[in-house]
Scaffold this motif. Structure first.
Motif, PDB file in Angstrom:
ATOM      1  N   CYS A 119       0.824  -1.215   0.000  1.00  5.23           N
ATOM      2  CA  CYS A 119       0.000   0.000   0.000  1.00  5.23           C
ATOM      3  C   CYS A 119       0.853   1.258   0.000  1.00  5.23           C
ATOM      4  N   GLN A 181      -0.098  12.124   2.927  1.00  6.38           N
ATOM      5  CA  GLN A 181      -0.347  11.765   1.535  1.00  6.38           C
ATOM      6  C   GLN A 181      -0.379  10.250   1.425  1.00  6.38           C
ATOM      7  N   HIS A 182      -0.974   9.754   0.336  1.00 10.18           N
ATOM      8  CA  HIS A 182      -1.095   8.307   0.177  1.00 10.18           C
ATOM      9  C   HIS A 182      -0.870   7.911  -1.270  1.00 10.18           C
ATOM     10  N   ALA A 184      -1.152   6.129  -4.759  1.00  8.42           N
ATOM     11  CA  ALA A 184      -2.344   5.726  -5.503  1.00  8.42           C
ATOM     12  C   ALA A 184      -1.937   5.357  -6.931  1.00  8.42           C
ATOM     13  N   THR A 201     -12.060  10.063   2.260  1.00  9.46           N
ATOM     14  CA  THR A 201     -12.083   8.602   2.354  1.00  9.46           C
ATOM     15  C   THR A 201     -13.305   8.174   3.149  1.00  9.46           C
ATOM     16  N   TRP A 347      -9.709  14.474  -7.318  1.00 11.73           N
ATOM     17  CA  TRP A 347      -9.928  13.146  -6.746  1.00 11.73           C
ATOM     18  C   TRP A 347     -11.390  13.023  -6.331  1.00 11.73           C
ATOM     19  N   SER A 350     -12.563   8.295  -2.115  1.00  6.75           N
ATOM     20  CA  SER A 350     -12.223   6.877  -2.148  1.00  6.75           C
ATOM     21  C   SER A 350     -13.042   6.118  -1.125  1.00  6.75           C
ATOM     22  N   ALA A 352     -11.716   3.587   0.313  1.00  6.34           N
ATOM     23  CA  ALA A 352     -10.748   3.095   1.295  1.00  6.34           C
ATOM     24  C   ALA A 352     -11.026   3.769   2.638  1.00  6.34           C
ATOM     25  N   MET A 378      -3.724  12.350  -2.545  1.00  9.06           N
ATOM     26  CA  MET A 378      -3.240  11.135  -3.162  1.00  9.06           C
ATOM     27  C   MET A 378      -1.997  11.452  -3.988  1.00  9.06           C
ATOM     28  N   SER A 398      -3.095  -2.180  -8.495  1.00  8.13           N
ATOM     29  CA  SER A 398      -3.538  -1.185  -7.527  1.00  8.13           C
ATOM     30  C   SER A 398      -3.006  -1.538  -6.146  1.00  8.13           C
ATOM     31  N   ASN A 399      -3.249  -0.658  -5.211  1.00  8.96           N
ATOM     32  CA  ASN A 399      -2.864  -0.896  -3.827  1.00  8.96           C
ATOM     33  C   ASN A 399      -3.419  -2.237  -3.346  1.00  8.96           C
TER      34      ASN A 399
END
Length: 441
Positions: A119, A181-182, A184, A201, A347, A350, A352, A378, A398-399
């Motif tokens: 992830c 941040q994440h 993606a 999220t 974005w 999500s 998630a 993201m 994807s993650n």
């Protein structure tokens, strides 16, 4: 200026703040140690609650750039503090833990065990350590305190709660803002901010369900109560919660991620266990979905004439992430200056789930504060060629996929710069204020 690992950063000198593009160029100065940290962490991932080695390596890197480091917060949590005179206290958060996934990327630095950073948490840690390093070198242009958090157990949605319960804000100071941040599956060199920051999220919950049957021989199924048949019926029926019990205006996903039963093909087991993940766009629709799960599980037990009621436990729950619109708008502006407007994407939100919301108002019962601004975006990590394949029949991994692999040559430097410019925007920059970064002066 590079501070001594054992002394605080020097006071702000009044130098003009760098432009966002200058920050991107300077990110190259800290790229090598950040890359070394990434490669080490990627090859040695650790599961939620077991992040001892990861925390140690992350702590060493933070100390090397001048942070005062405290470990063992809420488990293996790490907090690094970089002081630079009077000013706001801005927090950067990244995650320590990996997933129980066997890596299949074939990379030379692939995981050496049965866990995997599928992830992007290793990228998050490398980027936040790089941002701390770069901010230390830019200490002449900002003032305040940078707090860097390496949070354990994000994948189980328990780490933020554990750190906050141990007095995170009381010990290290109330944040003026918390940034994260994440990774993606978006093109490297891009970031994406939520169209509606208050719907970034989803709310999420994980349930453990135990269906009780009556074990027996496969030759005499009439003398047993088969929990596997019960489990199969539950899995099938749960799909109708999304298709037929959820309003089209809501978003709900429901997945049976684990189903375990039995020890041999010729034995009817006496129980079956399911792990169910539920995500929803709001806490209210999450409540309705959880109620439906309980009703369906109990009903299938009754239909099968189970010898006892099923056990249903919500093991963890996390609220939806609602970021601060004003702070998000400001950070989006500096990211456009950093990367160009075309590379700052919209974005849609999500499904998630995160425990990051607990650092803000959603965690008020844990830390006592109502109005801590959160900003979360993201981060694109796909290699350039994936941007063309993504629209075709072959989608990029994807993650959480065993093939997920951020493209380091194009992802790490923007990841460091995105955090650094966002932090500079939230910190009290020295006068004169810079028109691009929007520092208050």
């Amino acid at each position: 200026m590079t501070p001594s690992p054992h002394s605080p950063v020097g006071a702000c000198t009044g130098a003009p703040a760098p432009s966002a593009r200058e920050v991107l160029a300077r990110a190259g100065d800290v790229l090598r140690p950040a890359l070394s940290l990434y490669l080490d962490l990627h090859a040695h991932p650790e599961l939620s609650g077991e992040e001892m080695r990861t925390a140690d390596r992350f702590s060493r890197r933070l100390r090397a750039v001048g942070c005062e480091v405290t470990g063992g917060v809420g488990g293996h949590g790490v907090v690094g503090v970089l002081r630079n005179g009077a000013g706001p206290r801005v927090w950067l958060r990244a995650e320590l833990d990996a997933l129980p996934v066997r890596e299949r990327t074939g990379l030379p630095y692939a995981s050496r065990n049965d866990a995997m950073h599928a992830c992007g948490h290793d990228l998050h840690l490398a980027a936040v350590a790089g941002a701390a390093d770069l901010l230390a070198r830019l200490s002449a242009v900002w003032r305040g305190t940078l707090v860097v958090v390496g949070q354990p157990a994000e994948e189980t949605l328990t780490g933020a709660r554990a750190m906050l319960r141990e007095g995170l804000y009381e010990r290290f100071g109330r944040p003026a803002a918390v940034l994260a941040q994440h990774a993606a599956p978006l093109p490297s060199g891009t970031v994406a901010h939520a169209v509606d920051p208050t719907r970034t999220t989803a709310a999420g919950a994980t349930l453990d369900v135990v269906l009780h049957g009556r074990g027996g021989h496969v030759a005499t199924p009439h003398l047993a109560v088969d929990p596997v048949a019960m489990a199969a019926a539950v899995v099938t029926r749960l799909q109708d919660v999304v298709a037929r019990e959820t309003s089209p205006s809501d978003q709900v996903t429901m997945t049976v991620g684990t189903l375990r039963a039995g020890t041999a093909a010729n034995v009817i087991p006496d129980h079956a266990t399911l792990g169910i993940g539920v995500r929803s766009s709001s806490e209210e629709s999450l409540d309705r979905a959880l109620t439906a799960v309980r009703r369906i599980v109990h009903a299938e037990g009754a239909v099968a004439d189970a010898p006892r009621q099923p056990d249903i436990t919500v093991t963890v729950r996390s609220p939806a992430l609602r970021c601060d619109p004003t702070a998000t708008t400001a950070v989006r502006r500096v990211h456009r200056a950093l990367l160009g407007q075309a590379r700052v994407l919209a974005w849609p939100g999500s499904m998630a789930a995160e425990d990051f919301p607990l650092y803000g108002s959603a965690g008020k019962e844990l830390h006592g504060h109502q109005d801590i601004p959160l900003v979360y975006w993201m981060l694109g990590v796909l290699p350039p060629e994936s941007t063309h394949r993504a629209a075709g029949p072959v989608l990029p991994p994807s993650n959480h996929s065993p093939h997920f692999a951020p493209h380091l040559p194009t992802a790490l430097r923007p990841a460091i710069a995105a955090l650094t410019t966002a932090a500079l925007d939230r910190l009290g920059c020295c006068t004169p204020p810079h028109p691009v970064l929007g520092c208050p002066g």
